[in-house]
Design an enzyme around this catalytic site. Structure first.
Site, mmCIF file in Angstrom:
data_model
loop_
_atom_site.group_PDB
_atom_site.id
_atom_site.type_symbol
_atom_site.label_atom_id
_atom_site.label_comp_id
_atom_site.label_asym_id
_atom_site.label_seq_id
_atom_site.Cartn_x
_atom_site.Cartn_y
_atom_site.Cartn_z
ATOM 1 N N GLY A 26 0.822 -1.280 -0.282
ATOM 2 C CA GLY A 26 0.223 0.084 -0.622
ATOM 3 C C GLY A 26 0.924 0.973 0.434
ATOM 4 N N CYS A 61 5.370 -5.580 1.582
ATOM 5 C CA CYS A 61 5.725 -4.592 1.363
ATOM 6 C C CYS A 61 4.778 -4.003 2.751
ATOM 7 C CB CYS A 61 5.800 -4.065 0.208
ATOM 8 S SG CYS A 61 6.518 -3.146 -0.176
ATOM 9 N N TYR A 62 4.295 -2.646 2.064
ATOM 10 C CA TYR A 62 2.977 -2.496 3.544
ATOM 11 C C TYR A 62 2.966 -3.249 4.607
ATOM 12 C CZ TYR A 62 0.390 0.792 6.015
ATOM 13 O OH TYR A 62 -0.449 0.603 6.622
ATOM 14 N N HIS A 93 7.997 -7.449 -4.041
ATOM 15 C CA HIS A 93 6.691 -7.431 -4.297
ATOM 16 C C HIS A 93 6.821 -9.106 -4.568
ATOM 17 C CE1 HIS A 93 4.394 -3.905 -3.651
ATOM 18 N NE2 HIS A 93 5.586 -3.918 -3.689
ATOM 19 N N GLU A 122 4.210 -10.916 -6.647
ATOM 20 C CA GLU A 122 3.508 -11.335 -7.370
ATOM 21 C C GLU A 122 3.546 -11.059 -8.945
ATOM 22 O OE1 GLU A 122 3.442 -8.901 -4.753
ATOM 23 O OE2 GLU A 122 2.670 -7.347 -4.889
ATOM 24 N N ASP A 158 -18.969 -10.232 -20.800
ATOM 25 C CA ASP A 158 -19.953 -10.558 -19.058
ATOM 26 C C ASP A 158 -21.149 -10.820 -19.082
ATOM 27 O OD1 ASP A 158 -17.475 -9.696 -18.985
ATOM 28 O OD2 ASP A 158 -17.941 -7.609 -18.825
ATOM 29 N N LYS A 199 -11.681 -11.105 -15.372
ATOM 30 C CA LYS A 199 -11.935 -11.040 -17.363
ATOM 31 C C LYS A 199 -11.475 -12.062 -17.774
ATOM 32 C CE LYS A 199 -13.844 -8.705 -20.544
ATOM 33 N NZ LYS A 199 -15.274 -8.012 -20.270
#
Ligand code: XMP
Length: 515
Positions: free
Chosen positions: A58, A85-86, A172, A174, A230, A371
């Protein structure tokens, strides 16, 4: 999905631009994950029965007053926690360590020296490239912790307290730049949280069907099918459960691409057997649009006319209690978290603007999916790949691709040019490399020559862009021979066009659509 029997990881969102990416990486590892706001109450967190918690990064600093904090009781739940991280700094701060401002802020690539005896870093090479983005650093670990990874600037780039199963990373895992990041996350999921990799589209369908059955019961539902990904996937999924009690309405607004209305009816009514009605409202839309040349005015007219047409068609169905919508996970997160991810452009097909008296309960079967997951689900449900992987198409359709006044003749010319453009792109095998490609009708006339005759006709602009999310975009570099074929075909085959130009503007400062 709160009562899901699947192993679940809860991600507390502290506003990082990468929070969604964490959720996706976890799901790609076939473990179900949900993002929740950081301030969720401890009882609510407990009710998720998660096997582990990830604290996201964050933008804030734990050293400032008012920085986002989660309930510290999460550290007494007895489940593994990974701080990123944060999330690492918060964990350190709450558990009695010290966080200080870094002398050197670290952004970008760094090399991590790995302690491979840690369960989190097991199986990794001695050194790995990692992606850093932080201004604070850990000065003192909380009691029970020790360092398991360091970089040139951070002696505490990774820490652990394996007894309590708390782990924290300054970088990170990710993002793709952290090459072994997925392995680190999987160590956390499989070895530390003991999650089983059982999340799949099959398990999603099963759970979603149960939820739909429970929500709708013996009731009737309505769905505005646009032919886009969608609403199509949502409708097909709901129809599996309630069959013909799902009434789908497809509004042909006269602003669709060549043969699109026919294709939608063929795919969904004939092949997939949806209870689908087409309302041909082209004349109504075009008559209203004839009055304006302004882009925003066009959008408003189209939005209002859509609601009116849909409302009239819905009345014919009789009393209906439920409205099926194809809301996706990013929209949901955006509305509940600290600071949502980048703004999503909503289409008027998100029928949120329906008249009040049409009060129906909203059923959103895709609201936990991203998505790309919706596309995979669509494939499992038998929706053709070509439809699911189509380029995005704006709700106001070709009306915002004709600069100025929309007329039936201009629409016809544009449809032909657009169809040729897409056909040639597919033929060249480039369709999937492009985020969006389309033709634009320019209401200017210029001089040309055909045979021995002077012509004075219109121009078509072609636009093809690459992009991740539509927020920024770059123009696509076509091989010249492909461009040559496209231009020749359009000028030879589309009546009234004697000039083709290619748009080489990026977004920003331009937008993707011309209007
Ligand atoms: P722009 O033109 O803003 O487009 O760069 C970004 C993305 O949004 C789509 N777009 C729309 N989609 N209704 C929609 O449903 C709209 O009014 C609208 N305007 C733009 C555009 O096609 C691109 O994918």
């Amino acid at each position: 999905m709160t009562d899901s029997p699947l192993d679940k990881i809860l991600i507390l969102d502290f506003g990082s631009q990468y929070t969604q990416l964490i959720a996706r990486r976890v799901r790609e590892s076939r473990v179900y994950s949900e993002i929740v706001p950081y301030h969720l109450s401890i009882d609510e967190i407990r009710s998720h029965q998660a096997k582990g918690i990830i604290l996201s990064g964050g933008p804030a600093s734990v050293r400032t007053k008012g920085a986002p904090r989660c309930d510290p009781k999460i550290f007494s739940l007895g489940i593994p926690i990974l701080g990123i991280c944060y999330g690492m700094q918060l964990m350190t701060h709450v558990l009695g360590g010290g966080v200080a401002r870094s002398h050197k802020r670290e952004f970008g690539r760094a090399e991590l020296f790995v302690d491979r005896s840690s369960p989190l870093l097991r199986g990794l090479p001695h050194r790995i490239p990692v992606w850093m983005s932080h201004g604070d650093r850990i000065e003192q670990y909380p009691p029970g912790f020790r360092a398991i990874g360091k970089t040139g600037n951070s002696p505490t780039a990774a820490i652990q307290d394996p007894k309590r199963r708390f782990y924290a990373l300054q970088f990170h895992p990710e993002v793709a730049h952290t090459e072994k990041g997925i392995q680190i996350l999987q160590n956390f999921l499989y070895a530390i949280c003991a999650c089983r990799p059982t999340w799949s589209m099959g398990s999603f369908i099963h759970l979603a069907e149960e939820e739909i059955a429970q929500a709708i019961g013996k009731g009737k539902a309505l769905c505005a099918l646009s032919g886009g990904v969608d609403s199509s996937v949502a409708a097909v999924l709901v129809q599996r459960v309630i069959g013909k009690r799902l009434h789908c309405i497809f509004v042909d607004n006269g602003l669709l691409r060549k043969d699109e209305a026919k294709q939608v009816m063929r795919t969904f009514k004939q092949s997939l057997k949806l209870n689908l009605k087409k309302v041909d409202a082209s004349e109504q839309f075009l008559a209203k649009l004839a009055k304006t040349t302004q882009p925003e005015q066009k959008r408003k007219i189209i939005g209002r006319t859509f609601i009116k047409v849909f409302d009239e068609a819905a009345k014919k169905v009789g009393a209906v209690d439920f409205l099926v919508q194809g809301t996706l996970y990013p929209d949901v997160i955006e509305s509940v978290s600290v600071k949502g991810p980048s703004a999503t452009i909503k289409t008027h097909h998100n029928v949120g603007g329906l008249p009040k008296r049409m009060r129906m309960k909203v059923v959103e079967p895709l609201k936990t999916l991203f998505k790309d997951e919706v596309r995979k689900l669509g494939l499992e449900l038998g929706i053709p790949k070509e439809l699911l992987y189509r380029h995005p198409f704006p709700g106001p359709g070709l009306a915002v691709r004709i600069v100025g006044r929309v007329t039936p003749e201009r629409l016809d010319h544009l449809r032909e040019a657009d169809a040729i453009f897409i056909e040639e792109i597919r033929k060249a095998g480039l369709y999937d490399d492009i985020w969006q490609a389309f033709a634009v009708y320019l209401p200017i006339q210029s001089v040309g020559v055909m045979g021995d005759e002077r012509t004075y006709e219109n121009a078509i602009a072609l636009r093809a862009v690459t992009s991740q999310d539509g927020m920024t975009a770059d123009w696509f570099e076509f091989p010249h021979d492909v461009m040559k074929d496209i231009a020749n075909r359009i000028i030879n085959e589309v009546k009234g066009v004697n000039r083709v130009v290619y748009d080489i503007s990026s977004k920003p400062p331009s937008t993707i659509e011309w209007e």
